[in-house]
Motif scaffolding. Structure first.
Motif, mmCIF file in Angstrom:
data_model
loop_
_atom_site.group_PDB
_atom_site.id
_atom_site.type_symbol
_atom_site.label_atom_id
_atom_site.label_comp_id
_atom_site.label_asym_id
_atom_site.label_seq_id
_atom_site.Cartn_x
_atom_site.Cartn_y
_atom_site.Cartn_z
ATOM 1 N N GLY A 16 -43.793 10.742 -32.612
ATOM 2 C CA GLY A 16 -43.444 11.985 -33.296
ATOM 3 C C GLY A 16 -43.125 11.758 -34.763
ATOM 4 N N THR A 17 -42.441 10.664 -35.062
ATOM 5 C CA THR A 17 -42.090 10.349 -36.447
ATOM 6 C C THR A 17 -43.330 10.049 -37.277
ATOM 7 O OG1 THR A 17 -39.948 9.467 -35.752
ATOM 8 C CG2 THR A 17 -40.747 8.792 -37.912
ATOM 9 N N LEU A 18 -44.211 9.218 -36.754
ATOM 10 C CA LEU A 18 -45.419 8.861 -37.498
ATOM 11 C C LEU A 18 -46.358 10.060 -37.661
ATOM 12 C CD1 LEU A 18 -46.115 5.333 -35.998
ATOM 13 C CD2 LEU A 18 -45.291 5.865 -38.299
ATOM 14 N N LEU A 77 -40.855 13.630 -22.269
ATOM 15 C CA LEU A 77 -41.250 12.746 -23.369
ATOM 16 C C LEU A 77 -42.148 13.480 -24.365
ATOM 17 C CD1 LEU A 77 -41.899 9.467 -21.370
ATOM 18 C CD2 LEU A 77 -40.027 9.901 -22.980
ATOM 19 N N SER A 78 -43.012 14.336 -23.870
ATOM 20 C CA SER A 78 -43.870 15.125 -24.754
ATOM 21 C C SER A 78 -43.056 16.115 -25.568
ATOM 22 C CB SER A 78 -44.926 15.877 -23.936
ATOM 23 O OG SER A 78 -45.768 14.973 -23.277
ATOM 24 N N VAL A 79 -42.078 16.735 -24.938
ATOM 25 C CA VAL A 79 -41.196 17.666 -25.652
ATOM 26 C C VAL A 79 -40.401 16.913 -26.717
ATOM 27 C CG1 VAL A 79 -39.144 19.141 -25.388
ATOM 28 C CG2 VAL A 79 -41.062 19.352 -23.793
ATOM 29 N N LEU A 80 -39.910 15.737 -26.378
ATOM 30 C CA LEU A 80 -39.169 14.922 -27.348
ATOM 31 C C LEU A 80 -40.048 14.590 -28.549
ATOM 32 C CD1 LEU A 80 -36.708 13.189 -28.173
ATOM 33 C CD2 LEU A 80 -37.696 11.341 -26.788
ATOM 34 N N SER A 81 -41.258 14.151 -28.314
ATOM 35 C CA SER A 81 -42.166 13.790 -29.394
ATOM 36 C C SER A 81 -42.511 15.002 -30.257
ATOM 37 C CB SER A 81 -43.438 13.172 -28.811
ATOM 38 O OG SER A 81 -44.254 12.684 -29.836
ATOM 39 N N ALA A 82 -42.810 16.140 -29.636
ATOM 40 C CA ALA A 82 -43.133 17.358 -30.387
ATOM 41 C C ALA A 82 -41.938 17.839 -31.204
ATOM 42 C CB ALA A 82 -43.598 18.457 -29.434
ATOM 43 N N THR A 83 -40.742 17.708 -30.650
ATOM 44 C CA THR A 83 -39.537 18.127 -31.368
ATOM 45 C C THR A 83 -39.314 17.266 -32.602
ATOM 46 O OG1 THR A 83 -38.561 18.922 -29.303
ATOM 47 C CG2 THR A 83 -37.057 18.517 -31.141
ATOM 48 N N LEU A 85 -41.549 15.508 -34.276
ATOM 49 C CA LEU A 85 -42.633 15.802 -35.215
ATOM 50 C C LEU A 85 -42.331 17.065 -36.009
ATOM 51 C CD1 LEU A 85 -46.406 15.718 -34.410
ATOM 52 C CD2 LEU A 85 -45.428 17.608 -35.631
ATOM 53 N N ASN A 86 -42.002 18.141 -35.325
ATOM 54 C CA ASN A 86 -41.817 19.423 -35.989
ATOM 55 C C ASN A 86 -40.505 19.514 -36.764
ATOM 56 O OD1 ASN A 86 -44.298 20.818 -35.339
ATOM 57 N ND2 ASN A 86 -43.623 20.606 -33.234
ATOM 58 N N LEU A 87 -39.495 18.784 -36.349
ATOM 59 C CA LEU A 87 -38.260 18.765 -37.145
ATOM 60 C C LEU A 87 -38.478 18.032 -38.467
ATOM 61 C CD1 LEU A 87 -35.395 18.298 -34.536
ATOM 62 C CD2 LEU A 87 -35.952 20.316 -35.896
ATOM 63 N N ILE A 88 -39.305 17.016 -38.457
ATOM 64 C CA ILE A 88 -39.638 16.346 -39.721
ATOM 65 C C ILE A 88 -40.315 17.337 -40.662
ATOM 66 C CG2 ILE A 88 -41.201 14.642 -40.753
ATOM 67 C CD1 ILE A 88 -40.422 12.778 -38.450
ATOM 68 N N LEU A 89 -41.215 18.146 -40.145
ATOM 69 C CA LEU A 89 -41.857 19.166 -40.975
ATOM 70 C C LEU A 89 -40.865 20.237 -41.423
ATOM 71 C CD1 LEU A 89 -45.234 19.770 -39.105
ATOM 72 C CD2 LEU A 89 -44.861 18.544 -41.251
ATOM 73 N N ALA A 90 -40.045 20.715 -40.502
ATOM 74 C CA ALA A 90 -39.113 21.795 -40.822
ATOM 75 C C ALA A 90 -38.082 21.365 -41.870
ATOM 76 C CB ALA A 90 -38.408 22.274 -39.550
ATOM 77 N N ILE A 91 -37.615 20.147 -41.776
ATOM 78 C CA ILE A 91 -36.583 19.676 -42.703
ATOM 79 C C ILE A 91 -37.175 19.334 -44.067
ATOM 80 C CG2 ILE A 91 -34.969 17.780 -43.140
ATOM 81 C CD1 ILE A 91 -34.474 17.757 -40.065
ATOM 82 N N ASN A 92 -38.333 18.726 -44.091
ATOM 83 C CA ASN A 92 -38.876 18.184 -45.339
ATOM 84 C C ASN A 92 -39.882 19.060 -46.057
ATOM 85 O OD1 ASN A 92 -37.590 15.500 -45.438
ATOM 86 N ND2 ASN A 92 -38.608 15.300 -43.460
ATOM 87 N N HIS A 93 -40.539 19.958 -45.366
ATOM 88 C CA HIS A 93 -41.554 20.792 -46.026
ATOM 89 C C HIS A 93 -40.955 22.154 -46.325
ATOM 90 C CE1 HIS A 93 -45.420 22.065 -47.387
ATOM 91 N NE2 HIS A 93 -45.440 23.063 -46.528
ATOM 92 N N ARG A 94 -40.449 22.261 -47.541
ATOM 93 C CA ARG A 94 -39.854 23.523 -47.975
ATOM 94 C C ARG A 94 -40.616 24.032 -49.190
ATOM 95 N NH1 ARG A 94 -33.770 21.537 -48.277
ATOM 96 N NH2 ARG A 94 -34.896 19.747 -49.031
ATOM 97 N N PRO A 95 -40.688 25.340 -49.333
ATOM 98 C CA PRO A 95 -41.388 25.906 -50.494
ATOM 99 C C PRO A 95 -40.768 25.394 -51.806
ATOM 100 C CG PRO A 95 -40.870 27.614 -48.902
ATOM 101 C CD PRO A 95 -40.176 26.363 -48.448
ATOM 102 N N GLY A 96 -41.635 24.961 -52.705
ATOM 103 C CA GLY A 96 -41.185 24.519 -54.011
ATOM 104 C C GLY A 96 -40.630 23.125 -54.087
ATOM 105 N N ARG A 97 -40.478 22.448 -52.961
ATOM 106 C CA ARG A 97 -39.895 21.103 -52.985
ATOM 107 C C ARG A 97 -40.873 20.095 -53.564
ATOM 108 N NH1 ARG A 97 -36.647 17.857 -48.321
ATOM 109 N NH2 ARG A 97 -36.323 16.007 -49.576
ATOM 110 N N TYR A 98 -42.101 20.211 -53.194
ATOM 111 C CA TYR A 98 -43.122 19.285 -53.689
ATOM 112 C C TYR A 98 -44.463 19.998 -53.653
ATOM 113 C CZ TYR A 98 -46.544 15.520 -53.613
ATOM 114 O OH TYR A 98 -47.610 14.717 -53.878
#
Length: 102
Positions: A16-18, A77-83, A85-98
């Protein structure tokens, strides 16, 4: 190189992280893998709905149907991996950040 044993929880978290990091790179340059990714980017840019949270909801809906065919331990395990993955996107991909433009 050989692995005598690989902890499944660790593998799910690292996968999920990668994958989340790779998708974050794509999202920051306004690209996606198609389908839900493109819709998630569109919704974030036009309606302010965070792409990671939208994608997590879609992934959990898909995995809820997978409950019919997967063993419960594999499903978790699939739910853990998906969570992860998507938390990395939710936390780091914000409008205007990059923005990948100069």
């Amino acid at each position: 190189m050989a692995f005598a044993q690989l902890n499944a929880s660790y593998a799910a978290i690292m996968a999920g992280t990668l994958c989340g990091t790779g998708m974050l790179m794509l999202f920051r340059h306004r690209t996606g893998l198609g389908g839900i990714n493109i819709l998630a980017i569109f919704l974030q840019e036009n309606f302010g709905l965070r792409a990671g949270y939208f994608q997590l909801a879609v992934d959990l809906a898909i995995l809820s149907v997978a409950f019919l065919v997967l063993a419960p331990d594999r499903l978790l395990l699939s739910v853990l991996s998906a969570t992860v993955l998507n938390l990395i996107l939710a936390i780091n991909h914000r409008p205007g950040r990059y923005l990948g433009v100069s």
